[in-house]
Design a protein around this motif. Structure first.
Motif, PDB file in Angstrom:
ATOM      1  N   PHE A  37       0.809  -1.218   0.000  1.00  0.00           N
ATOM      2  CA  PHE A  37       0.000   0.000   0.000  1.00  0.00           C
ATOM      3  C   PHE A  37       0.845   1.272   0.000  1.00  0.00           C
ATOM      4  N   SER A  38       1.994   1.230   0.648  1.00  0.00           N
ATOM      5  CA  SER A  38       2.864   2.410   0.702  1.00  0.00           C
ATOM      6  C   SER A  38       4.308   1.943   0.793  1.00  0.00           C
ATOM      7  N   LEU A  39       4.904   1.734  -0.337  1.00  0.00           N
ATOM      8  CA  LEU A  39       6.259   1.187  -0.379  1.00  0.00           C
ATOM      9  C   LEU A  39       7.250   2.065   0.381  1.00  0.00           C
ATOM     10  N   GLY A  40       7.102   3.375   0.290  1.00  0.00           N
ATOM     11  CA  GLY A  40       8.051   4.275   0.937  1.00  0.00           C
ATOM     12  C   GLY A  40       8.032   4.183   2.454  1.00  0.00           C
ATOM     13  N   ILE A  41       6.853   4.220   3.040  1.00  0.00           N
ATOM     14  CA  ILE A  41       6.750   4.158   4.498  1.00  0.00           C
ATOM     15  C   ILE A  41       7.200   2.795   5.008  1.00  0.00           C
ATOM     16  N   PHE A  80      11.508  -6.746  -1.544  1.00  0.00           N
ATOM     17  CA  PHE A  80      10.125  -6.721  -2.037  1.00  0.00           C
ATOM     18  C   PHE A  80       9.916  -5.545  -2.980  1.00  0.00           C
ATOM     19  N   LEU A  81      10.529  -4.399  -2.697  1.00  0.00           N
ATOM     20  CA  LEU A  81      10.414  -3.242  -3.583  1.00  0.00           C
ATOM     21  C   LEU A  81      11.010  -3.548  -4.959  1.00  0.00           C
ATOM     22  N   LEU A  82      12.170  -4.186  -4.968  1.00  0.00           N
ATOM     23  CA  LEU A  82      12.778  -4.572  -6.240  1.00  0.00           C
ATOM     24  C   LEU A  82      11.912  -5.596  -6.975  1.00  0.00           C
ATOM     25  N   ALA A  83      11.332  -6.515  -6.235  1.00  0.00           N
ATOM     26  CA  ALA A  83      10.453  -7.508  -6.854  1.00  0.00           C
ATOM     27  C   ALA A  83       9.160  -6.869  -7.351  1.00  0.00           C
ATOM     28  N   ALA A  84       8.744  -5.753  -6.754  1.00  0.00           N
ATOM     29  CA  ALA A  84       7.528  -5.065  -7.211  1.00  0.00           C
ATOM     30  C   ALA A  84       7.686  -4.569  -8.636  1.00  0.00           C
TER      31      ALA A  84
END
Length: 133
Positions: A37-41, A80-84
């Motif tokens: 929902f909020s990758l940054g936070i 997970f961010l890279l996989a997103a």
């Protein structure tokens, strides 16, 4: 017969460790829940705590156990961010939504395992995670 441990007051160091472990447990779960929902936070929470505790800004002695758990949570979220990005590309062939959901459920499962390992005083390494930090 009374339990002897209940009569001995906890030292302030023990209560600080308990609070840090509770904070670490919350970081594992909340960052995994917020990830889609909020990758940054979701990345900023364990990143801030990792760098804060790693560089002794708190003034207390370094707790390598907690630093290790914060590092693992950060590494899992960055992975997970890279996989997103890969999930987004796979969305073009309509399978990305499915892979993203499966990956998020796996991350949640691993986060609950990490939280229980933290509470029991054991180190934890997320599976299938890049060790960036």
């Amino acid at each position: 017969m009374q339990d002897i441990a209940s009569e001995v007051p906890a030292s302030s160091g023990d209560s600080t460790k308990v609070k840090q472990r509770d904070l670490g447990a919350v970081v594992h779960i909340v960052s995994a829940l917020l990830m889609p929902f909020s990758l940054g936070i979701a990345i900023l929470i364990p990143a801030f705590l990792y760098f804060y505790h790693n560089h002794e800004y708190g003034g207390d002695q370094r707790d390598e156990f907690m630093i290790g758990h914060f590092r693992e949570a950060l590494n899992a979220n960055v992975t997970f961010l890279l996989a997103a990005v890969i999930h987004a590309i796979l969305t073009l062939v309509l399978i990305g939504f499915l892979t993203a959901i499966v990956h998020w459920i796996a991350l949640l499962s691993w986060s609950f395992s990490a939280q229980s390992a933290l509470k029991s005083g054991q180190p934890y390494r997320y599976p299938l995670t890049l060790r960036i930090f």
